[in-house]
Design a protein around this motif. Structure first.
Motif, PDB file in Angstrom:
ATOM      1  N   THR A  38       9.186   6.210  -1.011  1.00 50.37           N
ATOM      2  CA  THR A  38       8.205   7.001  -1.773  1.00 50.37           C
ATOM      3  C   THR A  38       8.399   8.495  -1.519  1.00 50.37           C
ATOM      4  O   THR A  38       7.943   9.328  -2.297  1.00 50.37           O
ATOM      5  N   GLN A  39       9.084   8.825  -0.415  1.00 48.57           N
ATOM      6  CA  GLN A  39       9.354  10.243  -0.112  1.00 48.57           C
ATOM      7  C   GLN A  39      10.610  10.749  -0.804  1.00 48.57           C
ATOM      8  O   GLN A  39      10.604  11.774  -1.471  1.00 48.57           O
ATOM      9  N   GLY A  96       8.440   3.145   3.224  1.00 46.96           N
ATOM     10  CA  GLY A  96       7.762   4.448   3.255  1.00 46.96           C
ATOM     11  C   GLY A  96       8.691   5.585   2.841  1.00 46.96           C
ATOM     12  O   GLY A  96       8.293   6.491   2.102  1.00 46.96           O
ATOM     13  N   LYS A 102       0.859  -1.203   0.000  1.00 47.09           N
ATOM     14  CA  LYS A 102       0.000   0.000   0.000  1.00 47.09           C
ATOM     15  C   LYS A 102       0.884   1.237   0.000  1.00 47.09           C
ATOM     16  O   LYS A 102       2.114   1.117  -0.039  1.00 47.09           O
ATOM     17  N   ASP A 103       0.275   2.372   0.033  1.00 47.91           N
ATOM     18  CA  ASP A 103       0.960   3.674   0.162  1.00 47.91           C
ATOM     19  C   ASP A 103       1.974   3.923  -0.958  1.00 47.91           C
ATOM     20  O   ASP A 103       3.061   4.458  -0.712  1.00 47.91           O
ATOM     21  N   GLY A 104       1.672   3.488  -2.143  1.00 45.38           N
ATOM     22  CA  GLY A 104       2.536   3.774  -3.293  1.00 45.38           C
ATOM     23  C   GLY A 104       3.745   2.860  -3.408  1.00 45.38           C
ATOM     24  O   GLY A 104       4.498   2.941  -4.391  1.00 45.38           O
TER      25      GLY A 104
END
Ligand code: GAP
Length: 445
Positions: A412-413, A409, A361-363
């Protein structure tokens, strides 16, 4: 030796579980000593063969490649001496009908004598006296199955090179010394095959015949002996498990003047997996005589004519793959947990890297997929989004994948990913854009 059996058993079980090697025709109970390579095994063996080809053919000016047919004129085998001499002494047990090589170390006593004991059923005096058994597989060419139609499945690839020696010489404009390399299947009806893929009835050879002027053969023999050892060390095989064994006069093949085996210390003992042979002009002389075609070389510098001597390097692709697997196999403890890892040299590892989105999830899956699609254009890579990250790492350790790429996470940042190294377990953050270069640098060599 229960420990010995265990290491091999565990490797065989891993090989099947992870798709390296399967028994041939397993659903029918298997075919004796014939094996199939699964998705990871075919990549490993292909990488070994390609690396051999690159070092033998592409990186040298003096070696040409060849791919001769498996079926050859039956006269080839008459001339080469295989029809008469490629034999093993065989004994039968009249009681249980099993067959053995007469020098099978499990046999107690001398076969043919009343004291000899069958190693399978234990009967005494039931083993026949040894008789010679030809190891070549026979079949028939054409519709009539008579003696005139008999052809053989080649027991070595070398003969395809000898019979093409003049063709290659003339078409490639090579001059002596030069070599011809070939990778291909060979077949032997082995009496006591075994030890997984070590001795099988169908296997692949990587052979190179180097044609030299008589008198320079010893020098080339030494040269190739060293070259081959260097190549094996370059595959990452542990040097302490490699050694040369020089053939005694009793061990020399019918064609050889001198020979060295390269042996590996398997869990079942030191065994040969490659040979360097000085075959003199035995094969070319025999083919010249039997075919009536001139196989002499005319030295343009001296106008001398001679039948070249041959220095042969002969490796089994399957046996080399087995050496690589055995050598790479490690069991160790990491953080209180057992891990099984295949420490393949990155250049021959079946999979070069695996790409893992930390969560689906979350890209993360989208970015992971983009990275994967980019890397797969250059390397054989794997995408795995199933199960905990720890389990995914373990699966790739067992496959021998040198790098694990995790997209989390942060990725993706800031566009960075974590690269985990299989052997050191070190984790480094690398820019996703720089991954291709990062891997290329580490997969080279
Ligand atoms: N042209 C020379 C020749 O064939 P060899 O020592 O009989 O020499 C060379 O075989 C290599 O081929 C061996 O070192 C081994 O790696 C492989 N080989 C031979 N017989 C084999 C078998 N039954 N199963 C698997 N590999 C085999």
């Amino acid at each position: 030796m229960p420990e010995v059996a265990n290491v091999m058993d565990r490797l065989v079980s891993l090989a099947k579980r992870r798709g390296f090697v399967f028994q041939s025709s397993e659903i029918y109970g298997g075919l004796g000593s014939v094996w199939d390579y699964g998705p990871l095994g075919v990549e490993l063996k292909k990488n070994i063969k390609e690396r051999w080809w690159r070092s033998m053919v592409h990186e040298r000016d003096d070696i040409e490649g060849l791919d001769a047919a498996i079926l050859m004129h039956p006269k080839v085998w008459e001339a080469s001496g295989h029809l008469a001499g490629f034999t093993d002494p065989l004994v039968d047990c009249r009681q249980c009908k099993n067959r053995f090589r007469s020098d099978d170390p499990r046999i107690k006593g001398s076969p043919g004598q009343p004291d000899a004991q069958c190693p399978v059923c234990g009967s005494k005096g039931t083993l026949t006296a040894p008789r010679m058994f030809n190891l070549m597989f026979k079949t028939f060419m054409g519709p009539v199955e008579d003696a005139a139609a008999v052809v053989y499945l080649r027991p070595e690839t070398a003969q395809g090179i000898y019979v093409n020696y003049v063709n290659v010489l003339q078409s490639s404009r090579q001059k002596i010394p030069f070599g011809i390399a070939q990778v291909g299947k060979a077949f032997r009806n082995e009496i006591t095959p075994g030890n997984f893929t070590f001795r099988t009835r169908e296997f692949e050879q990587m052979e190179m015949q180097f044609f030299v002027k008589p008198g320079t053969d010893q020098e080339w023999f030494e040269f190739w002996r060293e070259e081959r050892m260097k190549w094996l060390l370059g595959l990452g095989i542990r040097s302490e498990r490699l050694r040369f064994h020089r053939h005694t006069p009793e061990e020399l093949a019918h064609y050889a003047k001198d020979a060295y085996d390269i042996q590996y210390e398997f869990p079942f003992g030191w065994q040969e997996f490659e040979g360097i042979h000085n075959r003199t002009n035995f094969d070319l002389s025999r083919h010249q005589e039997a075919s009536g075609k001139k196989l002499e070389y005319l030295d343009p510098a001296t106008t001398e004519r001679f039948i070249p001597y041959v220095v042969e390097t002969s490796a089994g692709a399957d046996r080399t793959a087995l050496v690589v697997m055995v050598d790479a196999y490690h069991e160790e403890e990491v953080g209180g947990e057992k891990r099984v890892v295949l420490r393949f040299h990155p250049a021959i590892a079946p999979l070069k890297a695996a790409v893992f989105p930390l969560v689906n999830k979350d890209g993360m899956p989208e970015l992971s997929r983009r990275i994967f699609d980019d890397l797969r254009k250059r390397h054989n890579v794997f995408y795995d989004d199933g199960g905990s990250i720890g389990r995914r790492y373990r699966r790739q350790d067992e496959a021998g994948t040198p790098f694990g790429i995790t997209i989390d996470g942060q990725s993706t940042q800031d566009g960075t990913v974590t690269v985990r190294e299989r052997d050191t377990l070190r984790q480094v953050r690398v820019a996703a854009d720089g991954l291709a270069g990062y891997l290329a640098e580490r997969l080279r060599g």
